[in-house]
Write a protein that holds these residues in place. Structure first.
Motif, short mmCIF file in Angstrom:
data_model
loop_
_atom_site.label_atom_id
_atom_site.label_comp_id
_atom_site.label_asym_id
_atom_site.label_seq_id
_atom_site.Cartn_x
_atom_site.Cartn_y
_atom_site.Cartn_z
N SER A 79 12.11 -61.28 42.44
CA SER A 79 11.58 -60.31 43.39
C SER A 79 10.29 -60.81 44.04
CB SER A 79 11.29 -58.97 42.70
OG SER A 79 12.48 -58.42 42.18
N LEU A 80 9.57 -61.70 43.32
CA LEU A 80 8.30 -62.19 43.83
C LEU A 80 8.11 -63.65 43.47
CD1 LEU A 80 5.00 -60.18 43.83
CD2 LEU A 80 4.98 -62.64 43.42
N CYS A 81 7.82 -64.47 44.47
CA CYS A 81 7.59 -65.90 44.29
C CYS A 81 6.19 -66.25 44.78
CB CYS A 81 8.62 -66.72 45.07
SG CYS A 81 10.34 -66.36 44.66
N LEU A 82 5.51 -67.13 44.05
CA LEU A 82 4.12 -67.46 44.37
C LEU A 82 3.92 -68.97 44.27
CD1 LEU A 82 1.02 -66.83 44.68
CD2 LEU A 82 0.98 -66.50 42.19
N GLY A 148 1.85 -59.89 35.82
CA GLY A 148 3.14 -59.61 35.20
C GLY A 148 4.29 -59.40 36.16
N THR A 149 4.13 -59.84 37.43
CA THR A 149 5.16 -59.59 38.43
C THR A 149 5.78 -60.85 39.03
OG1 THR A 149 3.63 -59.49 40.30
CG2 THR A 149 4.01 -57.44 39.08
N VAL A 150 5.20 -62.01 38.75
CA VAL A 150 5.66 -63.26 39.41
C VAL A 150 6.89 -63.81 38.69
CG1 VAL A 150 5.04 -65.61 40.08
CG2 VAL A 150 3.31 -63.78 40.19
N ASP A 151 8.00 -63.86 39.41
CA ASP A 151 9.24 -64.37 38.83
C ASP A 151 9.39 -65.88 38.99
OD1 ASP A 151 10.17 -61.76 38.11
OD2 ASP A 151 10.73 -61.42 40.19
N LYS A 200 10.73 -62.42 32.88
CA LYS A 200 11.79 -63.39 33.19
C LYS A 200 11.27 -64.55 34.03
CE LYS A 200 13.38 -60.97 37.38
NZ LYS A 200 14.54 -60.33 38.05
N GLY A 201 9.95 -64.64 34.17
CA GLY A 201 9.35 -65.60 35.10
C GLY A 201 9.52 -67.06 34.70
N TRP A 202 9.61 -67.92 35.74
CA TRP A 202 9.68 -69.36 35.56
C TRP A 202 8.51 -70.00 36.28
CZ3 TRP A 202 15.59 -70.25 36.88
CH2 TRP A 202 16.35 -69.78 35.81
N PHE A 203 7.96 -71.05 35.67
CA PHE A 203 6.79 -71.76 36.18
C PHE A 203 7.15 -73.23 36.34
CE2 PHE A 203 2.63 -73.78 34.48
CZ PHE A 203 2.19 -74.08 35.76
N TYR A 204 7.02 -73.75 37.56
CA TYR A 204 7.30 -75.16 37.86
C TYR A 204 6.00 -75.87 38.18
CZ TYR A 204 12.12 -73.51 38.43
OH TYR A 204 13.36 -72.94 38.24
N LEU A 205 5.75 -77.01 37.50
CA LEU A 205 4.49 -77.73 37.63
C LEU A 205 4.74 -79.22 37.80
CD1 LEU A 205 1.30 -77.65 37.31
CD2 LEU A 205 1.73 -78.13 34.88
N VAL A 206 4.09 -79.82 38.80
CA VAL A 206 4.15 -81.27 39.01
C VAL A 206 3.06 -81.92 38.17
CG1 VAL A 206 4.00 -83.16 40.67
CG2 VAL A 206 5.02 -80.98 41.36
N THR A 207 3.42 -82.97 37.42
CA THR A 207 2.44 -83.70 36.62
C THR A 207 2.67 -85.21 36.72
OG1 THR A 207 3.76 -83.76 34.58
CG2 THR A 207 2.35 -81.83 34.93
N LEU A 208 1.63 -85.96 36.38
CA LEU A 208 1.72 -87.40 36.18
C LEU A 208 1.77 -87.70 34.68
CD1 LEU A 208 -1.07 -88.98 38.45
CD2 LEU A 208 1.39 -89.07 38.83
N TRP A 246 9.17 -71.29 30.64
CA TRP A 246 9.63 -69.90 30.62
C TRP A 246 9.31 -69.29 29.26
CZ3 TRP A 246 12.52 -74.21 30.07
CH2 TRP A 246 13.34 -74.31 28.93
N ARG A 247 9.22 -67.99 29.22
CA ARG A 247 8.90 -67.31 27.96
C ARG A 247 10.06 -67.47 26.99
NH1 ARG A 247 4.37 -64.39 28.96
NH2 ARG A 247 4.05 -63.65 31.11
N ASP A 248 9.74 -67.85 25.77
CA ASP A 248 10.76 -68.08 24.74
C ASP A 248 10.48 -67.17 23.56
OD1 ASP A 248 12.54 -68.98 22.86
OD2 ASP A 248 12.11 -71.09 23.15
N PRO A 249 11.35 -66.22 23.28
CA PRO A 249 11.10 -65.30 22.15
C PRO A 249 11.07 -66.00 20.81
CG PRO A 249 13.35 -65.04 23.01
CD PRO A 249 12.61 -65.90 23.98
N LEU A 250 11.58 -67.23 20.73
CA LEU A 250 11.57 -67.96 19.47
C LEU A 250 10.22 -68.59 19.18
CD1 LEU A 250 15.02 -69.78 19.59
CD2 LEU A 250 14.41 -67.69 18.36
N GLU A 251 9.39 -68.71 20.24
CA GLU A 251 8.07 -69.30 20.03
C GLU A 251 7.14 -68.26 19.43
OE1 GLU A 251 7.78 -72.27 20.28
OE2 GLU A 251 9.09 -73.05 21.84
N ILE A 252 6.34 -68.71 18.46
CA ILE A 252 5.35 -67.83 17.84
C ILE A 252 3.99 -68.18 18.41
CG2 ILE A 252 4.25 -67.15 15.68
CD1 ILE A 252 6.84 -67.95 14.27
#
Length: 278
Positions: A79-82, A148-151, A200-208, A246-252
């Motif tokens: 619904s929202l991209c940033l 809490g709104t950025v997908d 449900k958000g996903w984060f894409y990051l460019v790195t070296l 992405w958020r992983d419920p298995l991660e503590i």
């Protein structure tokens, strides 16, 4: 592939001088449809400014990562991209072309450079898509509004290792100067991702490789995020990774220095791909 694919280049050119005015009108309509259907921005329509970073290998790698993940992106129905640090607007424009503007999808783009803001607006307009383009430092004026709104969050940050004095300076150098290990701006971004992303958000990051992507993934893991590489690309000057989180419920979630978080299968598999190279 070191460049974004130009769809129109695959279509034979039409010499309008050889067709009637009515046919030229129909051809114009077809070109408009082609523009609407293009899944990444046309480099020829991207705005230019002497103080704004032009699309290059890292920009193309990020868009290629989004294209590679497009089916999954559509399934998520964002619904929202940033985009943080939009520069020329090539990436946010490509994302809007990929996902479209139907179903009420909103697009936001920020940059600390007023020149980049104007160039991004021109790029979006040239492609017939819209985003709210905001002059700010990362998301400093949006953190409460978008919390809490950025997908879909996309960032091609200043990642080149430089002196700290060069970070955030005037002119185009601010687009790449990343401080020690190229991490000064990246670490600021990592600190705000959790607040911005939706469940449900996903984060894409460019790195070296010099940015120590394994350490970046560990930081995000301790915040409860899983990770993987979407695109890995080497050029003559650098080795690029586009990482997805992405958020992983298995991660503590734990604080650094406390007990080790649970190592999910996602973490084990993803780190095998590149830990040895980072």
């Amino acid at each position: 592939m070191d460049e974004a694919v130009d769809v129109e280049a695959l279509v034979a050119p039409v010499h309008t001088s050889l067709v009637s005015s009515n046919d030229q009108t129909r051809i114009g309509s077809l070109v408009s449809l082609s523009t609407l259907r293009r899944k990444s921005a046309d480099i020829r329509l991207v705005g230019r400014h002497s103080e704004v970073y032009e699309p290059c290998d890292d920009s193309f790698a990020l868009v290629d990562a989004l294209l590679a993940d497009r089916v999954h992106l559509e399934e998520v129905q964002p619904s929202l991209c940033l985009e943080l640090g939009c520069g020329s607007g090539y990436v946010i424009t490509s994302l809007a072309l990929m996902l479209g503007e139907g179903a009420g999808i909103q697009y936001f783009a920020t940059d600390i450079s007023s020149a980049a803001i104007e160039v991004t607006k021109k790029t979006l307009e040239a492609h017939g898509v819209h985003a709210e383009v905001i002059l700010t430092d990362l998301a400093s004026s949006l953190d409460k509004r978008l919390a809490g709104t950025v997908d879909v969050l996309v960032v091609n940050p200043p990642y080149v290792p430089t002196s700290e004095e060069e970070v955030g300076g005037d002119g185009i150098a601010a687009a790449w100067a990343g401080g020690e290990h190229g991490r000064t701006v990246i670490d600021r971004i990592l600190a705000i991702v959790d607040n911005l992303l939706s469940s449900k958000g996903w984060f894409y990051l460019v790195t070296l490789t010099a940015n120590k992507p394994s350490a970046i993934c560990l930081i995000m893991k301790q915040k409860g995020f899983a990770s993987r590489i979407i695109v890995q690309r080497s050029t003559e000057e650098e080795s690029l990774h586009v990482l997805k989180f992405w958020r992983d419920p298995l991660e503590i979630r734990t604080d650094i220095g406390t007990s080790q978080p649970h190592l999910s299968s996602t973490w084990r598999l993803s780190r095998l791909a590149f830990w040895k190279n980072s």
